[in-house]
Write an enzyme that holds these catalytic residues in place. Structure first.
Site, PDB file in Angstrom:
ATOM      1  N   ARG A 262       1.092  -1.239  -0.114  1.00 34.12           N
ATOM      2  CA  ARG A 262       0.066   0.054   0.052  1.00 34.12           C
ATOM      3  C   ARG A 262       0.934   1.369  -0.045  1.00 34.12           C
ATOM      4  NH1 ARG A 262      -3.913  -0.826   5.018  1.00 34.12           N
ATOM      5  NH2 ARG A 262      -4.535   1.258   4.237  1.00 34.12           N
ATOM      6  N   HIS A 263       0.396   2.351  -0.276  1.00 37.72           N
ATOM      7  CA  HIS A 263       0.893   3.812  -0.330  1.00 37.72           C
ATOM      8  C   HIS A 263       1.549   3.937   1.250  1.00 37.72           C
ATOM      9  CE1 HIS A 263      -2.649   4.768   2.006  1.00 37.72           C
ATOM     10  NE2 HIS A 263      -3.366   4.166   0.844  1.00 37.72           N
ATOM     11  N   ASN A 269      -5.741   8.579   6.909  1.00 34.33           N
ATOM     12  CA  ASN A 269      -5.440   7.337   7.505  1.00 34.33           C
ATOM     13  C   ASN A 269      -5.347   7.611   8.959  1.00 34.33           C
ATOM     14  OD1 ASN A 269      -3.278   5.477   4.999  1.00 34.33           O
ATOM     15  ND2 ASN A 269      -5.642   5.480   5.408  1.00 34.33           N
ATOM     16  N   GLY A 275     -11.150   6.603   2.242  1.00 32.89           N
ATOM     17  CA  GLY A 275     -11.101   7.069   1.040  1.00 32.89           C
ATOM     18  C   GLY A 275     -10.514   8.497   0.770  1.00 32.89           C
ATOM     19  N   ARG A 312      -1.333   9.652  -2.785  1.00 32.61           N
ATOM     20  CA  ARG A 312      -0.673   9.081  -1.784  1.00 32.61           C
ATOM     21  C   ARG A 312       0.173   7.871  -2.548  1.00 32.61           C
ATOM     22  NH1 ARG A 312      -6.217   8.575  -1.142  1.00 32.61           N
ATOM     23  NH2 ARG A 312      -6.989   6.360  -0.671  1.00 32.61           N
ATOM     24  N   GLU A 332      -8.367   3.418  -5.098  1.00 31.84           N
ATOM     25  CA  GLU A 332      -9.018   2.675  -4.326  1.00 31.84           C
ATOM     26  C   GLU A 332     -10.650   2.738  -4.310  1.00 31.84           C
ATOM     27  OE1 GLU A 332      -9.322   0.633  -2.200  1.00 31.84           O
ATOM     28  OE2 GLU A 332      -8.391   1.456  -0.112  1.00 31.84           O
ATOM     29  N   HIS A 397      -3.799   0.436  -2.708  1.00 34.01           N
ATOM     30  CA  HIS A 397      -4.609   0.817  -1.702  1.00 34.01           C
ATOM     31  C   HIS A 397      -4.978  -0.686  -0.979  1.00 34.01           C
ATOM     32  CE1 HIS A 397      -4.742   4.825  -3.350  1.00 34.01           C
ATOM     33  NE2 HIS A 397      -4.868   4.317  -4.399  1.00 34.01           N
TER      34      HIS A 397
END
Length: 475
Positions: A262-263, A269, A275, A312, A332, A397
């Protein structure tokens, strides 16, 4: 399907009602309930039949094809006749069992094939399957004719997949990698097993009748020569056969590794918001730097790097100092009206939606957004290209990574939305003969936990505490 009798009595259009879970418009039954229709991607059940000598990759193709079709939403099951034979015999003695003049062996093999076909009939006609893969040698025209007749009697379409390979090195590699681990050779040393298996192949060679452009011109089939060097495709009759052909023409057996991550942790986050398109947090930027160092240390030949078109993932890739390709399809999952909301806010404003998603997370579609089911369809072209490539790093994502993992690890639709894909961790996937080896590498940078397990209570009338039971901590 419509009830024809009811339809003839009253042919006026029925009222449409939106399914609250999937947001699909469906006609209401006369009693006011929503009609339940099973989505069917085949116009009639399809029987895929493998053809080829032993050690030609038929089971590899069968398993991979079954995994792919299930992943895109086509209920598919593999029926390996060799497994039926092992269950019948229990103990394998030697290649003598496969000799063409071994009447007892021929009888048992024929019984096993018929038992498998009976199970195929049960699966496609009773259990709701759409595709069955009949994995066996099927090397004679007589055997294939019997299968075609069986399919016609039961209303199934037949598509043959023949694997022809004359490359001695490929055959030897297949025997060592796959066949030596078979239950048939569990008590043999390597040399004895290889010698016996080569004699087993000889037993089939004398009666082998390959699919012929003239003699078999009325059959639907793909012939794969020397593991994809050349193909011959004949009479592709429908959508599902077309997808099977396209898939089989894109897979390969070249050793490679796929890196998924993932990023880096994003600003949203850290706030527990789903999202959005925010940038990286300070810890996310540190992960991006360590990812660059990790990839450099791996010294990967001809590595390709893919990202989504979201800020991201692009910020993360920028720290690698290598070219990368942006895919909109890798964005995502779209949370629709719930974008950039915390789970607590979704429960407050949309408690029904929150409960419905917990009831069936794979098929649930956000209002004005997507479901995991939608996401898999969006990702299919990316997956097809991923199969064509060799070494690839995909920076994506959480939901997207879950879809990829479910494909490579053969997970069900129910398991997929709950696969754990933590931030700041790289998963190295190395495709093997009948599966995939997974190595998890944590790069040592702390991050928030974004994984939410399915709560015990998924009832629409549940309390707020029950609904938020598994929400991870955030700032």
């Amino acid at each position: 399907m419509l009830d024809n009798e009811e339809y003839m009595l009253d042919s006026s259009p029925r009222e449409l009602t939106q399914n609250p879970l999937r947001k699909i418009w469906m006609p209401a039954c006369r009693n006011g309930h929503i009609a339940q229709r099973r989505v069917c991607m085949t116009n009639c059940p399809t029987l895929i039949v493998t053809v080829g000598l032993p050690a030609r990759g038929k089971t590899y193709i069968s398993k991979k094809l079954t995994r792919y079709l299930n992943w895109i939403g086509v209920p598919t099951k593999e029926f390996n006749v060799g497994q039926y034979r092992r269950e019948c015999l229990k103990i394998y003695k030697s290649f003598e069992f496969f000799r063409p003049d071994n009447e007892e062996g021929l009888k048992i093999r024929r019984q096993c094939a018929l038992a498998a076909l009976n199970d195929v009939r049960q699966y496609l006609s009773v259990e709701g399957g759409q595709v069955a893969v009949f994995d066996a040698t099927n090397t004679t025209r007589e055997r294939r004719s019997t299968i075609v007749k069986f399919a016609e009697q039961n209303g199934f379409k037949v598509f043959f997949v023949e694997s022809v390979c004359e490359d001695a090195d490929v055959i030897a590699q297949n025997i060592v990698q796959v066949k030596l681990g078979s239950p048939d050779y569990i008590h043999c040393n390597t040399e004895e097993a290889i010698e016996d298996f080569m004699k087993r192949i000889k037993c089939y060679e004398s009666s082998y009748q390959t699919l012929d452009e003239v003699l078999d011109r009325d059959l639907s089939y793909i012939k794969i020569m020397d593991v994809g060097r050349r193909y011959l495709v004949n009479r592709v009759l429908d959508h599902i056969q077309s997808r099977i052909v396209y898939y089989l023409m894109n897979i390969h057996i070249t050793p490679r590794s796929i890196y998924l991550c993932r990023h880096g942790e994003s600003d949203l986050n850290t706030k527990g918001r789903i999202g959005g398109d925010s940038g990286l947090s300070a810890r996310g930027k540190e992960f991006a730097k360590r990812l660059g160092k990790f990839i450099q240390d791996q010294n990967i030949t001809d590595l390709k790097v893919w990202t989504s078109q979201m800020k991201r993932t692009i910020q993360t890739a920028e720290c690698l100092n290598v070219p990368y390709e942006q895919w909109k399809s890798l964005n995502e999952i779209d949370a629709g009206v719930c974008e950039e909301m915390m789970y607590e806010e979704i429960q407050e404003h949309y408690p029904l939606e929150f409960a419905l998603r917990d009831q069936d997370k794979y098929r649930y579609r956000y209002p004005k957004g997507e479901s995991y089911e939608d996401l898999v369809q969006r990702l299919e072209p990316v997956m097809m290209e991923l199969e064509r490539q060799e070494n690839v790093l995909v920076i994506c994502h959480q939901a997207v990574m879950r879809c990829f993992l479910a494909y490579f690890l053969d997970k069900t639709a129910e398991e997929l939305p709950y696969l754990k894909c933590p931030l700041h961790t790289v998963l190295k996937l190395t495709p093997m003969a009948y599966g995939c080896k997974v190595e998890s590498v944590y790069l040592g940078v702390d991050s928030v936990n974004t994984h939410r397990d399915r709560p015990e209570n998924v009832n629409v009338q549940r309390t707020t505490d029950d609904a938020l039971q598994t929400v991870p901590a955030h700032f």
